[in-house]
Structures are given as C-alpha cells and as structure tokens.
Design a protein around this motif. Sequence first.
Motif, PDB file in Angstrom:
ATOM      1  N   ILE A 103     -98.169  29.467 -71.003  1.00  0.00           N
ATOM      2  CA  ILE A 103     -97.110  29.053 -70.082  1.00  0.00           C
ATOM      3  C   ILE A 103     -95.702  29.149 -70.620  1.00  0.00           C
ATOM      4  N   ILE A 104     -95.615  28.816 -71.772  1.00  0.00           N
ATOM      5  CA  ILE A 104     -94.105  28.923 -72.450  1.00  0.00           C
ATOM      6  C   ILE A 104     -93.599  30.384 -72.156  1.00  0.00           C
ATOM      7  N   LYS A 105     -94.242  31.399 -72.291  1.00  0.00           N
ATOM      8  CA  LYS A 105     -93.918  32.693 -72.090  1.00  0.00           C
ATOM      9  C   LYS A 105     -93.234  33.030 -70.544  1.00  0.00           C
ATOM     10  N   LYS A 106     -93.922  31.940 -69.522  1.00  0.00           N
ATOM     11  CA  LYS A 106     -93.357  32.311 -68.429  1.00  0.00           C
ATOM     12  C   LYS A 106     -92.054  31.210 -68.024  1.00  0.00           C
ATOM     13  N   ILE A 107     -91.889  30.557 -68.800  1.00  0.00           N
ATOM     14  CA  ILE A 107     -90.314  29.611 -68.834  1.00  0.00           C
ATOM     15  C   ILE A 107     -89.212  30.336 -68.972  1.00  0.00           C
ATOM     16  N   LYS A 108     -88.249  30.534 -68.221  1.00  0.00           N
ATOM     17  CA  LYS A 108     -87.070  31.184 -68.184  1.00  0.00           C
ATOM     18  C   LYS A 108     -85.895  30.336 -68.981  1.00  0.00           C
ATOM     19  N   ASP A 109     -85.947  28.997 -68.786  1.00  0.00           N
ATOM     20  CA  ASP A 109     -85.175  28.140 -69.320  1.00  0.00           C
ATOM     21  C   ASP A 109     -85.793  26.835 -69.710  1.00  0.00           C
ATOM     22  N   ARG A 110     -86.021  26.859 -71.067  1.00  0.00           N
ATOM     23  CA  ARG A 110     -86.713  25.950 -71.899  1.00  0.00           C
ATOM     24  C   ARG A 110     -86.296  24.476 -71.831  1.00  0.00           C
ATOM     25  N   LYS A 111     -84.792  24.396 -71.915  1.00  0.00           N
ATOM     26  CA  LYS A 111     -83.876  23.065 -71.840  1.00  0.00           C
ATOM     27  C   LYS A 111     -84.451  22.300 -70.304  1.00  0.00           C
ATOM     28  N   ILE A 112     -84.345  23.262 -69.066  1.00  0.00           N
ATOM     29  CA  ILE A 112     -84.671  22.566 -68.074  1.00  0.00           C
ATOM     30  C   ILE A 112     -86.245  21.954 -68.086  1.00  0.00           C
ATOM     31  N   ALA A 113     -86.998  22.925 -68.653  1.00  0.00           N
ATOM     32  CA  ALA A 113     -88.390  22.913 -68.787  1.00  0.00           C
ATOM     33  C   ALA A 113     -88.653  21.362 -69.505  1.00  0.00           C
ATOM     34  N   ILE A 114     -87.847  21.072 -70.568  1.00  0.00           N
ATOM     35  CA  ILE A 114     -88.108  20.052 -71.588  1.00  0.00           C
ATOM     36  C   ILE A 114     -87.878  18.580 -70.649  1.00  0.00           C
ATOM     37  N   THR A 115     -86.822  18.784 -70.093  1.00  0.00           N
ATOM     38  CA  THR A 115     -86.337  17.802 -69.062  1.00  0.00           C
ATOM     39  C   THR A 115     -87.428  17.214 -68.010  1.00  0.00           C
ATOM     40  N   LEU A 116     -87.910  18.496 -67.187  1.00  0.00           N
ATOM     41  CA  LEU A 116     -89.041  18.177 -66.274  1.00  0.00           C
ATOM     42  C   LEU A 116     -90.302  17.557 -66.598  1.00  0.00           C
ATOM     43  N   LEU A 117     -90.577  18.211 -67.959  1.00  0.00           N
ATOM     44  CA  LEU A 117     -91.922  17.613 -68.742  1.00  0.00           C
ATOM     45  C   LEU A 117     -91.682  16.272 -69.222  1.00  0.00           C
ATOM     46  N   LEU A 118     -90.498  15.837 -69.799  1.00  0.00           N
ATOM     47  CA  LEU A 118     -90.307  14.428 -70.140  1.00  0.00           C
ATOM     48  C   LEU A 118     -90.286  13.596 -69.049  1.00  0.00           C
ATOM     49  N   ARG A 119     -89.636  13.736 -67.977  1.00  0.00           N
ATOM     50  CA  ARG A 119     -89.645  13.157 -66.821  1.00  0.00           C
ATOM     51  C   ARG A 119     -91.267  12.844 -66.155  1.00  0.00           C
ATOM     52  N   ALA A 120     -92.018  13.731 -66.366  1.00  0.00           N
ATOM     53  CA  ALA A 120     -93.275  13.845 -65.929  1.00  0.00           C
ATOM     54  C   ALA A 120     -93.941  12.743 -66.774  1.00  0.00           C
ATOM     55  N   GLU A 121     -94.031  12.962 -68.250  1.00  0.00           N
ATOM     56  CA  GLU A 121     -94.881  12.427 -69.143  1.00  0.00           C
ATOM     57  C   GLU A 121     -94.337  10.661 -68.928  1.00  0.00           C
ATOM     58  N   LEU A 122     -92.892  10.295 -68.724  1.00  0.00           N
ATOM     59  CA  LEU A 122     -92.678   9.037 -68.411  1.00  0.00           C
ATOM     60  C   LEU A 122     -93.177   8.413 -67.438  1.00  0.00           C
ATOM     61  N   ASN A 123     -93.396   9.136 -66.165  1.00  0.00           N
ATOM     62  CA  ASN A 123     -93.635   8.723 -64.957  1.00  0.00           C
ATOM     63  C   ASN A 123     -95.240   9.130 -64.600  1.00  0.00           C
ATOM     64  N   MET A 124     -96.024   9.214 -65.717  1.00  0.00           N
ATOM     65  CA  MET A 124     -97.431   9.595 -65.245  1.00  0.00           C
ATOM     66  C   MET A 124     -98.275   8.253 -64.426  1.00  0.00           C
ATOM     67  N   HIS A 125     -97.590   7.139 -64.670  1.00  0.00           N
ATOM     68  CA  HIS A 125     -98.323   6.158 -63.996  1.00  0.00           C
ATOM     69  C   HIS A 125     -98.196   5.872 -62.590  1.00  0.00           C
ATOM     70  N   ASN A 126     -96.998   6.818 -62.394  1.00  0.00           N
ATOM     71  CA  ASN A 126     -97.063   6.972 -60.745  1.00  0.00           C
ATOM     72  C   ASN A 126     -97.707   8.164 -60.047  1.00  0.00           C
ATOM     73  N   ALA A 127     -98.336   8.979 -60.925  1.00  0.00           N
ATOM     74  CA  ALA A 127     -99.090  10.136 -60.717  1.00  0.00           C
ATOM     75  C   ALA A 127     -99.983  10.036 -59.393  1.00  0.00           C
ATOM     76  N   SER A 128    -100.133  10.761 -58.511  1.00  0.00           N
ATOM     77  CA  SER A 128    -100.960  10.829 -57.244  1.00  0.00           C
ATOM     78  C   SER A 128    -102.228  11.378 -57.569  1.00  0.00           C
ATOM     79  N   ILE A 129    -103.070  10.816 -58.368  1.00  0.00           N
ATOM     80  CA  ILE A 129    -104.509  11.041 -58.724  1.00  0.00           C
ATOM     81  C   ILE A 129    -105.411   9.971 -58.400  1.00  0.00           C
ATOM     82  N   TYR A 130    -106.327  10.213 -57.492  1.00  0.00           N
ATOM     83  CA  TYR A 130    -106.781   8.987 -56.774  1.00  0.00           C
ATOM     84  C   TYR A 130    -108.305   9.805 -56.800  1.00  0.00           C
ATOM     85  N   THR A 131    -109.287   8.622 -56.628  1.00  0.00           N
ATOM     86  CA  THR A 131    -110.484   8.828 -56.164  1.00  0.00           C
ATOM     87  C   THR A 131    -110.564   8.824 -54.388  1.00  0.00           C
ATOM     88  N   ILE A 132    -111.518   9.351 -53.790  1.00  0.00           N
ATOM     89  CA  ILE A 132    -111.603   9.465 -52.058  1.00  0.00           C
ATOM     90  C   ILE A 132    -111.302   8.316 -51.575  1.00  0.00           C
TER      91      ILE A 132
END
Length: 351
Positions: A103-132
């Motif tokens: 996946i890292i090989k496909k990333i063009k700008d790692r700085k942007i990727a780091i920001t996006l991943l950090l945001r996702a990690e901190l916001n996982m409690h709001n993830a839209s993962i549900y049972t039916i």
Amino acid sequence: MKKNKIKFKEFNPFKENLEGEYLIEASAGTGKTFTIIIIYLRMLLGLYQKNNNVIPLNVEQILVVTFTDIAIQNLCKRIKKSIHMLYIGCIEGKSKYHVINKIIKKIKDRKIAITLLLRAELNMHNASIYTIHAFCQKILNLKNYEFQNFFFNKKIISDELILQQKACIIFWRKYFYNLPKKIIKIIFFYWKSPNDLLNSLIPFITKKSTLIEYHFKNINILEQFNKNIKYINIIKKFWIKYENIIVNTICNSNINKHIYNKKLINNWIKIISLWSSIKTINNYYPTQLLRFSQKILNEKTINKEKIPKHTLFKIIEKFLNKIINLKILIILKAIKYINQYIIKEKKKKKR
C-alpha cells in the motif's frame, strides 16, 4: 444463438478499480476480512479508483455491515490495528509487513497519508461499522419523524445473540462449576469465559445440526477425562515396551519413504517417548502417535504385500478410536445445549 457466458475473474483488493457496484463471491477461509481491510485502507487514502482526483473518505463515510456483534468487534479491532500499522509504515517509509509495504508503494504523498491515517485512527469510535440490526435501527432513528406513528419506542435487537449468550452462561455454570481443577485448567486453556466459548461456537450453531446427534451426546465430561487418562497410561506402557522395534519394522517395509524416512521417524519417536516417560496429569497426547496407527501405515504403504505390522500399531489404532478429545466433547455439548435453550425460549414467547 450463442449464449453469453458470465466471466468471473479473481478480485485483487490492492489493484481493483473500485468504481460502481461489485459482487464478490467468496467461500469460507478465502480472506474476506483481509480484503475488507485492504479496501478500507485504500478508501481512507483515496486510492480506490484510477481517477487521480478521488477524494479520500473518512471513517464515517465508509459503511461496513456484517451479521453479529462479535464479528463487529473483531473487524473494528483489525481495521484499527491495520490503520496504525500503515500510519507507522508511512512515518518510517517502510514496514516489516509485506502487505503494508504494497500500500505504501501506491502513496504519492506520505505526509498527506499520515494526516489522513491519524485522523482515521483517532476517529475510529465514529466508524460506520454495524450489524444489520444496528444499521436498520440507525436508519429508523434518522428517519424517526417519518415512522414515529409506527415505530415509537421500538428497538431492533439481536434476540438470537442475546439468547445464545444467556444459554452459554447457564451451560458454563451447569457443566463446569463442579469439575475438578485439573479439568478446569484444560477448559481455561481454550476459553477464559462463557463469551470466549460462545465466540468459538458461533460458526457452528444452527437450529438443526446432525453433528450434535453424534455418539458424544450422553458422555459425561469428568468420566471421559478419567477414561482418557486410563487409555493414555495403557498406550504409554505399550510404547515403552515396543519403541525399539519401530524403526526397523517400518524401514524394512514398502512404506512411502518420502514420508517415513529415518530422520522423521526418529524425531516422532523422541517426542512420543518423552511423553511416555512423564506422569499423566491431563488428556494430552502427541499427534505424532497417528503416524504409527496401523490404519495410517496401511494407507501410506505402496506395496500392500509388505505393510509394516506390529501389535503396537494395532493398539495405537484402537487407542485413537477410543480416546475422545475433551475440547470437541465440550463444543458438541455446548452447541446442543444452546440450540435446545433457544428453541425453548422462543416457544415461551409464542405463548
């Protein structure tokens, strides 16, 4: 007229252009969760389409729906762990995990990727993962003003899972509380709690299962444990008595020497001999014993006129047919108990 045949192709979660609708057919053990995680990471980074102007999605925009609360917990845990692994990999420029590096090989700008991943990690409690059930409840809550006359104060709950949890707790108390410590230790090795036990049973629990009607159904756990101890002590005595004849008996036969070569045979014998010399305190026996069952030796012999035969091999075959694995016994008993409990409770509700 020629009929158009539907062409199937293997789905590659790393490369597939995720545009439009996809139906992915996958049987058990083919890596469905792994595929979901890879797709999820690509969506977070905006790498899910060939178009360069794709906007990265946040965890609230990616909807994942599955069947049980247990599956949700496992999925959330693995997704969060994968996000963190990719986040660290982006910071360091590489990862010790091959999948993350792809996946890292496909990333063009790692700085942007780091920001996006950090945001996702901190916001996982709001993830839209549900049972039916939970997803349907969420939709009803969002659209409550449209349905309030019909669904006021109603909740969609997973009755089946709740009943399974109750049944498993009752089973745990009924069958385990009065067992001696030596058996409790074995149980705790596999399951630390009723919830752990239920997690291992979920894939096998069905309303009608021929597996439950197997001959294990009337076997007492403590009685079987003591029987297994007796069988193990008997086989140990026979093994110590005859172990010196094994190598020559097998090597002088027409058995498949690629499987039964001297080096492997000696390794198996060492493991079993060590086990035979130790006092029996539980139901453990080495799987290498199977190699010396007369039935297996017959199957692995190329020329049936020169099969390795000995009293010890026949005794081992009888032993393997008589001994019953406690883990399997408990699983079968638990499945039967839980299914019967659920049927009874549902009948009560219908009254």
